[in-house]
Enzyme design. Structure first.
Site, mmCIF file in Angstrom:
data_model
loop_
_atom_site.group_PDB
_atom_site.id
_atom_site.type_symbol
_atom_site.label_atom_id
_atom_site.label_comp_id
_atom_site.label_asym_id
_atom_site.label_seq_id
_atom_site.Cartn_x
_atom_site.Cartn_y
_atom_site.Cartn_z
ATOM 1 C CG ASP A 249 64.120 60.606 18.001
ATOM 2 O OD1 ASP A 249 63.979 61.468 18.874
ATOM 3 O OD2 ASP A 249 64.670 60.804 16.903
ATOM 4 C CE LYS A 271 61.243 65.228 17.620
ATOM 5 N NZ LYS A 271 62.048 66.192 16.904
ATOM 6 N N GLY A 302 66.881 58.043 15.549
ATOM 7 C CA GLY A 302 66.808 57.026 14.508
ATOM 8 C C GLY A 302 67.654 57.450 13.317
ATOM 9 C CB THR A 332 70.453 58.022 6.732
ATOM 10 O OG1 THR A 332 69.212 58.709 6.760
ATOM 11 C CG2 THR A 332 70.854 57.778 5.288
ATOM 12 C CG MET A 384 59.086 61.507 8.227
ATOM 13 S SD MET A 384 59.409 62.986 9.198
ATOM 14 C CE MET A 384 60.698 63.773 8.256
HETATM 15 N N1 SAH Z 1 67.097 60.686 10.983
HETATM 16 C C1 SAH Z 1 66.370 59.587 10.395
HETATM 17 C C2 SAH Z 1 65.096 60.035 9.723
HETATM 18 C C3 SAH Z 1 64.070 60.553 10.665
HETATM 19 S S1 SAH Z 1 62.587 60.977 9.855
HETATM 20 C C4 SAH Z 1 67.278 58.850 9.419
HETATM 21 O O1 SAH Z 1 68.372 59.326 9.107
HETATM 22 O O2 SAH Z 1 66.894 57.766 8.985
HETATM 23 C C5 SAH Z 1 61.602 59.539 10.097
HETATM 24 C C6 SAH Z 1 61.420 58.793 8.792
HETATM 25 O O3 SAH Z 1 62.562 58.013 8.492
HETATM 26 C C7 SAH Z 1 60.291 57.799 8.823
HETATM 27 O O4 SAH Z 1 59.048 58.406 8.600
HETATM 28 C C8 SAH Z 1 60.659 56.893 7.668
HETATM 29 O O5 SAH Z 1 60.357 57.473 6.431
HETATM 30 C C9 SAH Z 1 62.174 56.861 7.799
HETATM 31 N N2 SAH Z 1 62.607 55.696 8.576
HETATM 32 C C10 SAH Z 1 63.327 55.707 9.698
HETATM 33 N N3 SAH Z 1 63.562 54.449 10.133
HETATM 34 C C11 SAH Z 1 62.985 53.634 9.239
HETATM 35 C C12 SAH Z 1 62.874 52.217 9.109
HETATM 36 N N4 SAH Z 1 63.408 51.389 9.989
HETATM 37 N N5 SAH Z 1 62.193 51.741 8.040
HETATM 38 C C13 SAH Z 1 61.654 52.547 7.137
HETATM 39 N N6 SAH Z 1 61.725 53.874 7.212
HETATM 40 C C14 SAH Z 1 62.385 54.425 8.241
#
Ligand code: SAH
Length: 462
Positions: A249, A271, A302, A332, A384
């Site tokens: 991603d 995406k 991520g 997460t 998000m």
């Molecule tokens: N699977 C991921 C989430 C994906 S959705 C997880 O478990 O974290 C993507 C959202 O995750 C972003 O819009 C934001 O709200 C959050 N996010 C992911 N990485 C982040 C980061 N380093 N700092 C702040 N928000 C983050």
């Protein structure tokens, strides 16, 4: 080479340890694990050693060292804090041609005890010849992280079937190819997943098959964590080291990608909302194609693959197409961002529940249980959510959440450019605009968010 490395079989052989403190305790534990008959000579023993004496696991020679303690002994370790005494033990041992080790005194030692990475029956021993034990320890830490824990059971399996493997593939090159398959393929994957019976059955099937087993691809859905590479799990790191192909991603940080195998093919399937993006169906097809070509495919996401990551859909798709799929969880964003902003997600005084929510799209907004979310003393972690802060705030206030409920937005959480913006719910949209918050950002709403002021320890506070 300075020292001659050997692995000694001490099963049933008497070994003397002089000294009854904590250092001796550690040495004795290792000796017992390798089957030696341990005698410990000292006027006083630690409670743990005393217990072992009582249980008859070790023999106690009471008093101060005397050369007769060395009678019948094969090795001796001097582990007292008395340098002279240690030197005397070493000298007596030398007279009797018994190899001696004096802890932390290489000049007095005939043998050294290496730092060890234990994947029994596979053992990695590291020594600097006493030059710098700290460096040996660092190397050990690196190897500990690198060497799969399943190597132990794999080696044991190979040991059990070694004769049969040699008979089946008398040609060395073919045998090597088989061992490569064992190490890199599905047998190892099964062992990693604590399925040792199936692993053994697969090895036996391969032994009876007419030809070498065909390569079959696997997909690993791997959580890359929020960005700081230090938050990768060991499993994720190993997957990155093994991958033939990595589909990642855009959220996955460069620092994490830099840890991947150099020659792995990398495909950015990021995406991004609004920007160029790869459709989910296309990602499915790519995963399928690479796996069917026999590759080890890492789908790197991520955070955690199963938290707003569409990992569930990818897993279902792959299973429908008969592709083996494994999941490596990641830290997460909610957990990581809260931690890096000094916000405990739950707290006995402030919050007993946590909701993980997404503010992406109108549908998710409509689906939320607003009256429940508007109750106090609970934490909301919104993924998000940047694009819909106005609506989110409005709905919460409409349903009665207190306007002074604290919030914190963590932008680029765990990355060097992390920012935390905090305030009261009523001011949330305005503050976010004022500070020009950009994704990725995680929003935390709830009483706990106020704690960021007192406990922030990473990045900058706005
Ligand atoms: N699977 C991921 C989430 C994906 S959705 C997880 O478990 O974290 C993507 C959202 O995750 C972003 O819009 C934001 O709200 C959050 N996010 C992911 N990485 C982040 C980061 N380093 N700092 C702040 N928000 C983050």
């Amino acid at each position: 080479m300075g020292l001659y490395p050997i692995f000694a079989d001490l099963t049933g052989l008497p070994v003397l340890v002089v000294g009854g403190g904590h250092v001796a305790e550690r040495k004795i534990a290792m000796l017992l694990a390798s089957g030696a008959r341990v005698r410990v000579g000292a006027p006083m023993l630690t409670p743990a050693l005393l217990q072992q004496v009582e249980e008859g696991r070790i023999e106690h020679l009471d008093g101060t060292f005397q050369p007769a303690w060395l009678d019948g002994v094969w090795l001796v370790i001097a582990a007292t804090d008395d340098h002279e005494l240690n030197a005397r033990v070493a000298a007596s041992a030398e007279d009797r041609r018994i190899l001696a080790n004096v802890v932390d005194a290489p000049a007095l030692s005939r043998f050294q005890v290496p730092a060890v990475v234990d994947r029994t029956p596979l053992t990695v021993a590291i020594s600097t010849g006493g030059a710098a034990p700290v460096i040996a320890r660092r190397v050990r830490e690196t190897l500990e992280a690198e060497l799969d824990h399943a190597l132990g059971p794999l080696t044991a399996l190979a040991q059990r079937h070694r004769t049969r493997i040699t008979q089946r593939w008398p040609d060395l090159a073919e045998r090597r190819a088989f061992y490569d398959w064992l190490h890199d393929g599905p047998v190892m994957a099964l062992l990693r997943n604590a399925r040792s019976n199936e692993a053994e059955q697969m090895l036996l099937d391969a032994l009876h098959a007419p030809a070498s087993p065909p390569a079959k691809g696997t997909v690993l859905l791997v959580g890359a964590g929020p960005g700081d590479p230090g938050l990768l799990t060991l499993r994720a790191l190993r997957a990155l080291n093994q991958a033939d192909v990595i589909l990642h991603d855009s959220l996955v940080s460069e620092a994490v990608l830099a840890l991947a195998r150099r020659d792995a093919e990398r495909i950015d399937v990021g995406k991004r909302c609004g920007g160029r993006h790869t459709q989910q169906e296309q990602i499915h097809q790519l995963l399928l194609e690479h796996a069917q070509a026999g590759r080890l495919v890492v789908r790197l996401k991520g955070g955690d693959p199963f938290v707003f990551g569409r990992g569930g859909e990818e897993m279902e798709f792959l299973h429908q197409h008969g592709i083996a799929c494994q999941i490596v969880p990641g830290v997460t964003a909610a957990v990581a961002c809260a931690a890096y902003a000094g916000i405990p997600l739950t707290h006995r005084e402030h919050a007993r529940t946590v909701h993980l929510l997404t503010g992406h799209g109108k549908e998710s907004m409509d689906a939320m249980d607003w009256p429940a979310l508007a109750q106090d003393h609970q934490t909301m972690a919104v993924y998000m959510g940047v694009a819909r802060l106005d609506e989110l705030t409005l709905r919460l206030l409409e349903h009665g959440r207190r306007p002074d409920t604290p919030f914190a937005i963590i932008e680029n959480g765990t990355l060097p450019q992390q920012r935390v913006i905090s305030g009261a719910l009523r001011d949330l949209p305005a503050l976010a605009k004022e500070h020009a918050v950009h994704p990725p950002a995680l929003l935390i709403i709830g009483e706990v968010a106020a704690l960021t002021h007192a406990h922030a320890w990473f990045g900058s506070l706005a």
